[in-house]
Design an enzyme around this catalytic site. Structure first.
Site, PDB file in Angstrom:
ATOM      1  N   CYS A 179       0.864  -1.181   0.000  1.00  0.00           N
ATOM      2  CA  CYS A 179       0.000   0.000   0.000  1.00  0.00           C
ATOM      3  C   CYS A 179       0.899   1.230   0.000  1.00  0.00           C
ATOM      4  O   CYS A 179       1.728   1.404   0.905  1.00  0.00           O
ATOM      5  CB  CYS A 179      -0.858  -0.034   1.264  1.00  0.00           C
ATOM      6  SG  CYS A 179      -1.909   1.412   1.483  1.00  0.00           S
ATOM      7  N   ASN A 180       0.765   2.070  -1.001  1.00  0.00           N
ATOM      8  CA  ASN A 180       1.572   3.295  -1.083  1.00  0.00           C
ATOM      9  C   ASN A 180       1.284   4.228   0.097  1.00  0.00           C
ATOM     10  O   ASN A 180       2.185   4.852   0.650  1.00  0.00           O
ATOM     11  CB  ASN A 180       1.248   4.050  -2.369  1.00  0.00           C
ATOM     12  CG  ASN A 180       1.625   3.289  -3.624  1.00  0.00           C
ATOM     13  OD1 ASN A 180       2.671   3.523  -4.204  1.00  0.00           O
ATOM     14  ND2 ASN A 180       0.782   2.357  -4.052  1.00  0.00           N
ATOM     15  N   THR A 181      -0.002   4.324   0.445  1.00  0.00           N
ATOM     16  CA  THR A 181      -0.427   5.267   1.476  1.00  0.00           C
ATOM     17  C   THR A 181       0.131   4.853   2.835  1.00  0.00           C
ATOM     18  O   THR A 181       0.642   5.691   3.593  1.00  0.00           O
ATOM     19  CB  THR A 181      -1.971   5.319   1.503  1.00  0.00           C
ATOM     20  OG1 THR A 181      -2.431   5.505   0.154  1.00  0.00           O
ATOM     21  CG2 THR A 181      -2.483   6.439   2.356  1.00  0.00           C
ATOM     22  N   CYS A 189      -1.271   3.835  -6.452  1.00  0.00           N
ATOM     23  CA  CYS A 189      -2.109   3.198  -5.428  1.00  0.00           C
ATOM     24  C   CYS A 189      -2.270   1.770  -5.902  1.00  0.00           C
ATOM     25  O   CYS A 189      -2.540   1.536  -7.093  1.00  0.00           O
ATOM     26  CB  CYS A 189      -3.469   3.897  -5.344  1.00  0.00           C
ATOM     27  SG  CYS A 189      -4.707   2.977  -4.383  1.00  0.00           S
ATOM     28  N   THR A 190      -2.100   0.809  -4.991  1.00  0.00           N
ATOM     29  CA  THR A 190      -2.091  -0.595  -5.437  1.00  0.00           C
ATOM     30  C   THR A 190      -3.468  -1.092  -5.891  1.00  0.00           C
ATOM     31  O   THR A 190      -3.569  -2.136  -6.513  1.00  0.00           O
ATOM     32  CB  THR A 190      -1.530  -1.510  -4.332  1.00  0.00           C
ATOM     33  OG1 THR A 190      -2.260  -1.276  -3.114  1.00  0.00           O
ATOM     34  CG2 THR A 190      -0.061  -1.235  -4.106  1.00  0.00           C
ATOM     35  N   HIS A 191      -4.510  -0.315  -5.597  1.00  0.00           N
ATOM     36  CA  HIS A 191      -5.828  -0.697  -6.127  1.00  0.00           C
ATOM     37  C   HIS A 191      -5.921  -0.432  -7.640  1.00  0.00           C
ATOM     38  O   HIS A 191      -6.687  -1.088  -8.343  1.00  0.00           O
ATOM     39  CB  HIS A 191      -6.940   0.109  -5.443  1.00  0.00           C
ATOM     40  CG  HIS A 191      -7.303  -0.376  -4.071  1.00  0.00           C
ATOM     41  ND1 HIS A 191      -6.503  -0.198  -2.968  1.00  0.00           N
ATOM     42  CD2 HIS A 191      -8.404  -1.035  -3.620  1.00  0.00           C
ATOM     43  CE1 HIS A 191      -7.085  -0.712  -1.891  1.00  0.00           C
ATOM     44  NE2 HIS A 191      -8.248  -1.228  -2.266  1.00  0.00           N
TER      45      HIS A 191
HETATM   46  N1  DGL Z   1      -4.106   0.635  -1.851  1.00  0.00           N
HETATM   47  C1  DGL Z   1      -3.692   1.767  -1.141  1.00  0.00           C
HETATM   48  C2  DGL Z   1      -2.484   2.469  -1.740  1.00  0.00           C
HETATM   49  O1  DGL Z   1      -1.713   1.862  -2.428  1.00  0.00           O
HETATM   50  C3  DGL Z   1      -4.639   2.712  -0.512  1.00  0.00           C
HETATM   51  C4  DGL Z   1      -6.078   2.671  -0.764  1.00  0.00           C
HETATM   52  C5  DGL Z   1      -6.884   3.364   0.315  1.00  0.00           C
HETATM   53  O2  DGL Z   1      -7.186   2.690   1.302  1.00  0.00           O
HETATM   54  O3  DGL Z   1      -7.185   4.562   0.205  1.00  0.00           O
HETATM   55  O4  DGL Z   1      -2.264   3.631  -1.502  1.00  0.00           O
END
Ligand code: DGL
Length: 256
Positions: free
Chosen positions: A66-68, A176-178
């Site tokens: 997760c980047n965040t 963002c990994t999503h």
């Molecule tokens: N998947 C997450 C990322 O890479 C964050 C998504 C979220 O919870 O806002 O930042």
């Protein structure tokens, strides 16, 4: 491995392809998802609590998929734990290095784009390339629901991608990994002239390097486990096939 939700499965796919014999536990912090609108302090505390839990469960390496969470918490986690911790960051460096137009866009959550780490990545790696940050508003929720193609998902993606077409960007960094799960739609709207930068393969290579030929311990257990902090494991179990093409049982692990 962990993420706020299901986005980190884009990293899970690359890591399990690269290390097919390794057991991987994937924890989705769905009780707190999305992280994007939360404060750095809250995300950092949550990231540390989850990584401590995974280490207590016997993890020999943690991937913060997760980047965040990486931007807010990886330093605290590394200071607190003695096992290797791999984080994920927007691929600004390779995108800026490869850009010919001198303009790239970074798509990420609001928290990521507001973080000091993001500012530092741009300062250190963008050089004289212009970076256009854009939050993918509502995108995380669509991936969590397994809704990758509906008209509403198309609308949310178009709202971000279509205006970029007149900005002369030649790289879109999926920060963002999503977002890689929405890459087919992003690609359709962006066309072939724009490169989408996804860090998953680079993260998998990093994990392979750290594993360094070791084999899993005999007590490591089932190859793949999926945990959610939400009280109800069924929604995640229902969405897994749409994201990773396979059914798996999901266990509920509400963490305080
Ligand atoms: N998947 C997450 C990322 O890479 C964050 C998504 C979220 O919870 O806002 O930042």
């Amino acid at each position: 491995m962990f993420d706020s939700g299901l986005g980190g499965l884009s990293i899970w796919q690359a890591v399990t392809r690269a290390l097919p014999d390794w057991p991987v536990t994937y924890l989705a912090d769905q009780a707190y998802c999305p992280y994007g609108p939360r404060s750095q302090v809250e995300i950092a505390a949550r990231t540390l609590a989850i990584c401590r839990y995974l280490a207590d469960q016997g993890a020999s390496l943690i991937v913060i998929a997760c980047n965040t969470a990486t931007s807010a918490g990886v330093d605290h986690v590394r200071a607190a734990l003695s096992i290797p911790v791999v984080g994920v960051e927007p691929a600004i460096k390779p995108a800026a290095a490869a850009s010919r137009s001198g303009r790239i866009s970074v798509l990420a959550t609001e928290a990521m784009l507001k973080s000091r780490r993001f500012e530092s990545l741009v300062r250190r790696h963008a050089g004289d390339v212009d970076v256009l940050p854009r939050p993918g508003v509502g995108w995380v929720e669509k991936v969590e629901a397994g809704d990758l193609t509906s008209p509403d998902t198309r609308r949310l993606i178009s709202e971000v991608v279509t205006p970029l077409l007149s900005e002369n960007v030649d790289h879109i960094v999926l920060g963002c990994t999503h977002y890689p799960f929405l890459a087919p739609l992003i690609r359709e709207m962006a066309g072939d002239g724009i490169v989408l930068d996804d860090p998953a393969e680079a993260i998998a290579r990093r994990v392979v390097t750290l594993i360094n030929g070791k084999t899993p311990s005999a007590t490591a257990g089932a190859p793949y486990r999926f945990l959610t902090t939400s009280g109800d494991p069924h929604p995640m179990a229902a969405v897994l096939p749409a994201l990773i093409g396979h059914r798996y049982a999901v266990e509920s692990r509400p963490l305080p």
